[in-house]
Design an enzyme around this catalytic site. Structure first.
Site, short mmCIF file in Angstrom:
data_model
loop_
_atom_site.label_atom_id
_atom_site.label_comp_id
_atom_site.label_asym_id
_atom_site.label_seq_id
_atom_site.Cartn_x
_atom_site.Cartn_y
_atom_site.Cartn_z
N ARG A 64 -8.48 -0.21 5.34
CA ARG A 64 -7.60 0.76 4.65
C ARG A 64 -6.31 0.07 4.21
O ARG A 64 -5.69 0.50 3.23
CB ARG A 64 -7.24 1.90 5.59
CG ARG A 64 -8.40 2.83 5.90
CD ARG A 64 -7.92 4.02 6.67
NE ARG A 64 -6.71 4.55 6.04
CZ ARG A 64 -5.82 5.31 6.65
NH1 ARG A 64 -5.99 5.65 7.90
NH2 ARG A 64 -4.75 5.75 6.00
N ASP A 69 5.20 0.50 11.93
CA ASP A 69 3.95 -0.09 11.46
C ASP A 69 3.81 -1.57 11.86
O ASP A 69 2.78 -2.18 11.56
CB ASP A 69 3.83 0.04 9.94
CG ASP A 69 3.49 1.46 9.52
OD1 ASP A 69 3.19 2.28 10.39
OD2 ASP A 69 3.54 1.75 8.30
N CYS A 88 -4.60 13.46 13.74
CA CYS A 88 -4.47 12.07 13.35
C CYS A 88 -4.39 11.26 14.63
O CYS A 88 -3.88 11.74 15.63
CB CYS A 88 -3.20 11.90 12.53
SG CYS A 88 -2.75 10.20 12.29
N LYS A 91 0.84 -1.21 0.00
CA LYS A 91 0.00 0.00 0.00
C LYS A 91 0.87 1.25 0.00
O LYS A 91 0.66 2.17 -0.78
CB LYS A 91 -0.91 0.01 1.24
CG LYS A 91 -1.55 1.36 1.50
CD LYS A 91 -2.48 1.33 2.70
CE LYS A 91 -1.80 1.61 4.02
NZ LYS A 91 -1.43 3.04 4.22
N ASN A 92 1.85 1.29 0.90
CA ASN A 92 2.64 2.51 1.05
C ASN A 92 3.60 2.75 -0.11
O ASN A 92 4.11 3.85 -0.27
CB ASN A 92 3.43 2.49 2.38
CG ASN A 92 2.51 2.70 3.57
OD1 ASN A 92 1.32 3.01 3.40
ND2 ASN A 92 3.04 2.55 4.77
N ARG A 135 1.81 14.47 13.79
CA ARG A 135 2.18 14.27 12.38
C ARG A 135 2.14 15.54 11.54
O ARG A 135 1.31 15.70 10.64
CB ARG A 135 1.29 13.18 11.75
CG ARG A 135 1.48 11.86 12.41
CD ARG A 135 0.67 10.78 11.74
NE ARG A 135 1.39 10.13 10.68
CZ ARG A 135 0.91 9.09 9.99
NH1 ARG A 135 -0.27 8.63 10.24
NH2 ARG A 135 1.63 8.52 9.05
C1 UD1 Z 1 4.76 6.82 6.37
C2 UD1 Z 1 3.84 5.62 6.24
C3 UD1 Z 1 3.36 5.17 7.61
C4 UD1 Z 1 4.56 4.91 8.51
C5 UD1 Z 1 5.50 6.10 8.54
C6 UD1 Z 1 6.80 5.81 9.29
C7 UD1 Z 1 2.81 5.94 4.08
C8 UD1 Z 1 1.59 6.28 3.31
N1 UD1 Z 1 2.71 6.01 5.41
O1 UD1 Z 1 4.00 7.86 6.96
O2 UD1 Z 1 2.58 4.00 7.44
O3 UD1 Z 1 4.09 4.68 9.84
O4 UD1 Z 1 5.87 6.45 7.20
O5 UD1 Z 1 7.43 4.69 8.78
O6 UD1 Z 1 3.83 5.60 3.52
N2 UD1 Z 1 7.30 14.43 10.72
C9 UD1 Z 1 7.52 15.73 11.03
N3 UD1 Z 1 7.36 16.68 10.04
C10 UD1 Z 1 7.00 16.34 8.77
C11 UD1 Z 1 6.79 14.99 8.46
C12 UD1 Z 1 6.96 14.05 9.45
O7 UD1 Z 1 7.86 16.08 12.16
O8 UD1 Z 1 6.88 17.23 7.93
C13 UD1 Z 1 7.46 13.40 11.78
C14 UD1 Z 1 6.19 12.60 12.04
O9 UD1 Z 1 5.32 13.27 12.91
C15 UD1 Z 1 6.74 11.31 12.60
C16 UD1 Z 1 8.05 11.13 11.83
O10 UD1 Z 1 8.38 12.42 11.31
O11 UD1 Z 1 7.02 11.47 13.97
C17 UD1 Z 1 8.00 10.14 10.68
O12 UD1 Z 1 6.91 10.45 9.85
P1 UD1 Z 1 6.92 10.14 8.28
O13 UD1 Z 1 8.06 9.25 7.97
O14 UD1 Z 1 6.80 11.42 7.56
O15 UD1 Z 1 5.57 9.32 8.13
P2 UD1 Z 1 4.55 9.36 6.93
O16 UD1 Z 1 5.26 9.60 5.65
O17 UD1 Z 1 3.40 10.22 7.28
#
Ligand code: UD1
Length: 426
Positions: free
Chosen positions: A405, A313, A124, A22-23, A129
């Site tokens: 999902r 995850d 969320c 999915k991701n 996030r």
């Molecule tokens: C993706 C995955 C999700 C997985 C996560 C971490 C998808 C669709 N989702 O989510 O299933 O749990 O990676 O492996 O691929 N953060 C910030 N600022 C930002 C962006 C992120 O502080 O602009 C923080 C987040 O709050 C979190 C950490 O960085 O604590 C990691 O998040 P991120 O890797 O961005 O997760 P997603 O891409 O949302």
């Protein structure tokens, strides 16, 4: 709302086919916004999140055709995506709030059209996030971004420029957003401290097939050369490593014996290492990965980290498994805040878990008991299903839409291996 009823106590035996990731699929679909040529994706899972992405991209003007497996890819769906013209640069709140990964369209729309208006994803269930890294990275490439009325309003009237950007924190989504923006930017973009998840590698390989030179694939420094136009491409999505890990834990929970067909052990080494330490046997086969268990389960300590560390995850599922292990296990969550919503529900089934800041101490118990439990997010919900497989009596899992999902036909896959499980409609 659908529910799932599980009666525990059956060993899982047989084969489970692992779906496409999915991701990995979500950003690959978004990459279709970059080009007016066709992008064909094989091995796409049939999931609610994919349907939401189809809805989002369609309203941006992407023509999407969904067929069943062809060219020997008999599993999953084949999506053909083509964006002759972008009809809207707005990603509306109604879709973004349903699925956070919608923010991935920001970089691609901005790169192709010089403008994008994307709703902030809002609250969320698993922590704040934020999207600050997505914004900071795009600004480094010359974008002007304001927040107005709950939307990120981005402009790059003269186009984006290649830049060097070092992520202050590893982010999967921000890395993907910047990779796609860089594909159509002028010049070279260097992303330091980039995420190295297999889904990033899958996107990089697909962009390369679309004619974008990418180097450093699989490392923390990605170098992307912007191009003026992308080419048509065909790509097969990697198997879902989180679905694989989830079923491996479900099989281990029931002391079962199952071959996970289509799975790749090399994409889940950290999880495999923890499972082996707990007493689970994982073997690579020519069809996938074989899971069994010779003896009892032992408690092991696990800490979530960005790839190649133990994935956040799989944290909830590992915790469910550890509730029945001999001894104690310390589970530490470093990627997301407040990702322990499954704990109160596991406790209702008789688990012994104490949370202390970012760690949960799990003391194994000799038995779990079925209960009515509620899913709060995707991975939390499947952890309750794992616990239910080993619990005495019936468990009813409520709010199954979370599970839908990310898990394709979970009840069918488990039932085919002997689980006593059914979906209760409405
Ligand atoms: C993706 C995955 C999700 C997985 C996560 C971490 C998808 C669709 N989702 O989510 O299933 O749990 O990676 O492996 O691929 N953060 C910030 N600022 C930002 C962006 C992120 O502080 O602009 C923080 C987040 O709050 C979190 C950490 O960085 O604590 C990691 O998040 P991120 O890797 O961005 O997760 P997603 O891409 O949302």
């Amino acid at each position: 709302m659908d529910r799932i009823r599980i009666k525990g106590g059956r060993q899982l035996k047989g084969d489970i086919r692992i779906s496409g990731s999915k991701n990995a699929t979500l950003p690959l679909m978004v990459a279709a916004l970059l080009s007016d040529k066709k992008l064909v994706l094989h091995n796409v899972p049939r999931l609610a999140d994919i349907t939401t992405m189809i809805q989002l991209l369609s309203q941006h003007g992407v023509e999407i055709d969904a067929g069943t497996g062809e060219n020997g890819h008999a599993h999953g769906t084949t999506l053909t995506l083509q964006t002759r013209r972008i009809s809207s640069t707005t990603a509306p709140y109604d879709i973004v709030r349903k699925m956070r990964a919608s923010v991935l369209v920001l970089g691609a729309l901005l790169a192709r059209e010089g403008a994008a208006r994307v709703s902030l994803p809002g609250g969320c269930a698993i922590g704040a996030r934020p999207v600050d890294l997505h914004i900071a990275g795009l600004r480094a490439m010359g974008a002007e971004i304001d927040i107005d009325g709950g939307y990120m309003v981005a402009r790059a009237p003269k186009g984006l420029k290649g830049a060097r950007y070092t992520f202050p924190k590893v982010s999967v989504g921000a890395t993907e957003n910047l990779m796609m923006a860089a594909a159509l930017a002028k010049g070279t973009t260097v992303l330091d401290n980039a995420a190295r998840e297999p889904e990033i590698t899958d996107l990089a390989e697909c962009l390369a097939k679309m004619g974008v030179p990418v180097s450093g694939i699989g490392t923390e420094t990605l170098v992307i050369e912007g191009v003026e136009q992308l080419k048509a491409a065909t790509h097969t999505v990697i198997p879902d490593r989180i679905e694989t890990g989830t079923y491996a834990m479900a099989v281990a929970m029931t002391a079962g014996d199952v071959e996970l067909v289509g799975a790749r052990l090399d994409l889940m080494e950290a999880a495999a290492q923890s499972l082996r330490a707990a007493g689970v046997v994982l073997e690579k086969t020519n069809r996938g990965v074989h899971i069994s268990r010779a003896n009892g389960l032992h408690g092991v300590d696990v800490m979530t980290e960005p790839y190649p560390g133990f994935p956040t995850d799989l944290q909830a599922q590992m915790m469910a498994l550890m509730t029945r292990a001999e001894g104690a296990s310390m589970i530490t969550e470093t990627v997301f805040e407040s990702r322990f919503m499954h704990v109160p529900e596991l406790s209702r089934m008789g688990a012994n878990v104490t949370i202390h800041h970012e760690s949960a101490l799990v003391r194994g118990v000799p038995k779990l008991r079925g209960a009515d439990v509620m899913a709060t997010d995707l991975r939390a919900s499947v952890s309750l299903a794992i616990a239910a497989l080993a619990a005495e009596g019936d468990t009813t899992l409520h709010r199954v839409y979370h599970l839908d999902r990310g898990y394709e036909r979970l009840e069918d896959k488990l039932a085919a291996c002997g689980a006593d499980i059914e979906r209760l409609k409405g």
